[in-house]
Design an enzyme around this catalytic site. Structure first.
Site, PDB file in Angstrom:
ATOM      1  N   PRO A   1       9.937  -5.622   5.133  1.00 25.94           N
ATOM      2  CA  PRO A   1       8.820  -5.917   4.290  1.00 25.94           C
ATOM      3  C   PRO A   1       7.472  -5.288   4.677  1.00 25.94           C
ATOM      4  CG  PRO A   1      10.170  -7.699   4.395  1.00 25.94           C
ATOM      5  CD  PRO A   1      10.725  -6.738   5.518  1.00 25.94           C
TER       6      PRO A   1
ATOM      7  N   TYR B   1      -4.737   5.991   0.705  1.00 22.39           N
ATOM      8  CA  TYR B   1      -5.294   4.323   1.309  1.00 22.39           C
ATOM      9  C   TYR B   1      -4.809   3.635   0.082  1.00 22.39           C
ATOM     10  CZ  TYR B   1      -8.178   0.456   2.775  1.00 22.39           C
ATOM     11  OH  TYR B   1      -8.767  -0.683   2.850  1.00 22.39           O
TER      12      TYR B   1
ATOM     13  N   ASP C   1      13.614   2.411   9.449  1.00 22.27           N
ATOM     14  CA  ASP C   1      12.947   1.372   9.837  1.00 22.27           C
ATOM     15  C   ASP C   1      11.969   0.640   8.565  1.00 22.27           C
ATOM     16  OD1 ASP C   1      11.468  -0.287  11.433  1.00 22.27           O
ATOM     17  OD2 ASP C   1       9.618   0.969  11.934  1.00 22.27           O
TER      18      ASP C   1
ATOM     19  N   GLY D   1       3.822   1.945  17.564  1.00 20.64           N
ATOM     20  CA  GLY D   1       4.372   2.259  18.938  1.00 20.64           C
ATOM     21  C   GLY D   1       3.935   3.474  19.425  1.00 20.64           C
TER      22      GLY D   1
ATOM     23  N   LYS E   1      -3.633   8.650  10.098  1.00 21.91           N
ATOM     24  CA  LYS E   1      -2.861   8.161  11.454  1.00 21.91           C
ATOM     25  C   LYS E   1      -3.260   9.112  12.480  1.00 21.91           C
ATOM     26  CE  LYS E   1       1.727   6.710  12.645  1.00 21.91           C
ATOM     27  NZ  LYS E   1       3.187   6.388  12.238  1.00 21.91           N
TER      28      LYS E   1
END
Length: 666
Positions: free
Chosen positions: A284, A229, A281, A159, A178
């Site tokens: 899976p 990563y 939050d 988002g 990010k």
């Protein structure tokens, strides 16, 4: 500060120098807010302390005489504590070994602070020396000063940000980077939240929380942070493969393996809770499983510290479609308005917009994830966001026992639970899920550790606290845990009962034989009693004749017939009572008879027995001397020994009748 102090130059040998060609580092000594001294020192090693012999004298409270050592070589500066009483600190951390410090670092010793600075001239000389082409360092310096990251692809879209795959050209590894969405870098609230997310995640140093490598701004002004990563799958992808019956996934991820993954997720959340951080939050899709089994909890963008107050603005109604941003590839969204989280992985209080920070909300969502691991489907099957949030707010989840039999909305049959033992839901874990997903937060597990303890109990074959198992359930689980021992015990039980049956059968037969033997014994007892009566009669007759036999034996002795006397006295002894005075008298007479016949050992035994019954009745010492130490035939007098003549008789005061019957009166 005096002019002398400001220009003070110290060398390692204590001598002043003003050599302009040398490198210098300035040591500013501050006490409180005042700079009391500035030392300019060339390369070398220097002692720091209150003692006047120190190269860098620092007169302040809690500074030891020899407090620390500073070493300056080229552009490298090391500080070492000399086991001072109050220690040497850099950034509030006490150092022990020689520690390198950078330009502008403050070193705390006692009440003083040492600010270490290179002057511009020294810095320029160091840079010029390092840039000397003759050193051959230019390629390395160029590589380390170039733009460090090269983006190679997109991993996921959220988002507020975008996660891309990038190559760290300096360390030469792939990282997850990010970055803020386009335009968000101009919004202060978005930028602050993004930076806060990176800093919070970086502070949660745990093996199961994705590590943050760097937070910064790129050459084009874009704010970013890089993370490990992870090559692997999300837990959501694994669940989908299990749902579809993928053979390789079923082979690799049994329920036991999935619970191990879940416990590692619990470790990460428990650690975050211990630091006062709530994830908010969990789902899976935010759990990565590496190719070599590593488990990492990702996306802490909605995480919140408990001590930061209200999490979100309370709301009484579910949001409209424009209140969320798309994130999950499964069609659900991460909500950022009144409701925070991703349906259906929300707690009822999150769905109702309750902004009170509570770790039990994460526990509820962990219960939802465990629910999904067991049933291979989320607790609510509908894909309508409003319906999902409404159901979550009312805690209307489909019970696990029902959902495994329910078809999907499109009519497809429920998945086969091939990952569960026997293809069935474990009763113990059903109870654990129900407890974790209680509507009332106080009825759930108090901590993640309690939640994990129940799962661990089930994995080890014990009853969980959630199921409140009774005695027979506990016994059944005990037998299941000790299956091998139970099998051996059952084998021996069969042998035992078989042996017991054989024993009882033999016992019945033996009882029959015993009854027959008792009947025969009763008959024998009757015969024996009859024989005893006859014997008692004969014995009484012998006792009646004992006196006559005794008198006859004495007469025969006087007549010189010890052989016949022995026969008579033996008859008298048959009727004599054991250990009675009469028997002692009879034994003396038999001793005389044996002496007369030359049976001295037998005679000596008779005299001893008589003396034992009635002590002192015969001179035993004399008798033993005569019968054991002398040659009997040669030493015995013709008329016998004197003690043979003193045999007790009725006419010599020996009451024979009383001896034979002690109850008679004189």
């Amino acid at each position: 500060m005096s002019e002398l102090e400001a220009d003070s130059v110290v060398s390692s040998d204590g001598s002043d120098t003003n050599d302009e060609q040398s490198l210098f580092v300035e040591i500013h000594v501050l006490v409180g807010t005042e700079c009391v001294t500035i030392y300019r020192v060339p390369p070398g090693e220097y002692l720091i302390g209150r003692d006047s012999s120190c190269h860098l004298a620092v007169d302040a409270e809690n500074v030891s005489r020899m407090h620390a050592r500073l070493a300056f070589h080229g552009h490298r500066i090391l500080v070492e504590d000399l086991e001072s009483a109050n220690g040497t600190l850099i950034g509030g951390i006490r150092i022990c070994l020689p520690t390198p410090i950078q330009n502008g670092t403050e070193v705390h010793i006692g009440a003083a602070r040492l600010l270490v600075q290179f002057n511009e001239e020294t810095l320029s000389r160091i840079n010029a020396a390092l840039s000397d082409p003759s050193l051959g360092l230019e390629p390395i310096r160029n590589e380390l000063t170039q733009d460090p990251y090269f983006v190679t692809g997109t991993i996921a879209e959220g988002g507020m940000g975008l996660v891309v795959k990038a190559r760290d050209q300096r360390v030469r590894r792939l990282v997850a980077m990010k970055v803020l969405r386009g335009g968000y870098e101009y919004a202060a609230d978005k930028l602050l939240r993004f930076v806060g997310e990176a800093q919070l995640t970086g502070q949660l140093e745990h093996p199961n929380i994705v590590p943050v490598y760097q937070l910064g701004i790129s050459a084009n002004g874009q704010t970013f942070y890089t993370m490990k990563y992870v090559r692997g799958q999300t837990l959501e992808e694994i669940i989908l493969c299990l749902h579809n019956g993928h053979p390789e996934t079923l082979k690799r991820y049994s329920l036991s393996s999935l619970l191990t993954i879940f416990q590692k997720v619990g470790d990460a959340i428990a650690f975050a809770h211990s630091r006062g951080v709530i994830h908010r939050d969990l789902k899976p899709a935010n759990i990565m499983i590496g190719a070599f089994g590593e488990v990492l909890v990702m996306d802490w963008g909605l995480a919140k510290r408990v001590n930061e107050g209200s999490l979100v603005t309370p709301a009484k109604h579910p949001p409209q479609d424009d209140n969320y941003q798309q994130e999950s590839t499964r069609g659900f969204y991460t909500l950022e308005g009144a409701v925070v989280g991703t349906p259906p992985y929300l707690s009822p209080e999150q769905a109702m917009g309750d902004g009170t920070p509570n770790p039990r909300s994460d526990i509820h969502v962990l219960g939802s994830i465990l629910y999904t691991l067991l049933a291979l489907r989320p607790p609510i099957l509908t894909h309508n966001v409003e319906a999902v949030i409404s159901a979550v707010a009312q805690n209307k989840f489909i019970p696990l026992r029902e959902i495994v039999c329910m078809p999907s909305e499109d009519g497809t049959p429920p998945p086969v639970l091939a990952h569960c033992p026997g293809g069935k839901l474990p009763e113990g874990l059903i109870a654990v899920v129900e407890k974790a997903m209680k509507a009332d937060p106080e009825a759930r597990y108090g901590t993640v550790e309690e939640f994990q303890a129940d799962i661990n109990a089930w994995q080890n074959g014990f009853a969980t606290q959630a199921e409140q198992a009774g005695f027979f359930r506990q016994l059944l689980l005990l037998l299941e845990r000790r299956r091998r021992e139970a099998t051996i015990l059952g084998f021996f039980a069969v042998i035992l009962f078989s042996s017991l049956g054989y024993f009882l059968k033999r016992l019945a037969a033996d009882r029959q034989i015993l009854a027959e033997e008792r009947a025969a014994l009763a008959e024998n007892n009757i015969e024996l009693q009859s024989s005893n009566q006859k014997f008692e009669f004969l014995l009484s007759q012998l006792r009646l004749t004992a006196e006559r036999n005794y008198v006859s034996a004495r007469i025969l002795l006087k007549q010189g017939s010890p052989k016949f006397a022995l026969e008579q006295i033996n008859l008298a002894l048959v009727g004599a009572e054991e250990d009675s005075p009469s028997k002692a008298a009879f034994l003396i007479v038999r001793g005389h008879a044996n002496t007369g016949l030359g049976y001295y050992p037998e005679a000596l035994e008779d005299y001893r027995s008589a003396n034992k019954i009635t002590p002192g009745i015969v001179p035993l010492d004399v008798i033993e001397t005569d019968l054991t130490q002398s040659e009997p035939e040669a030493s015995r007098p013709q008329t016998g020994w004197a003690w043979e003549q003193n045999t007790p008789t009725p006419d010599k005061g020996f009451p024979l009748r009383k001896l034979l019957n002690p109850r008679l009166k004189k």
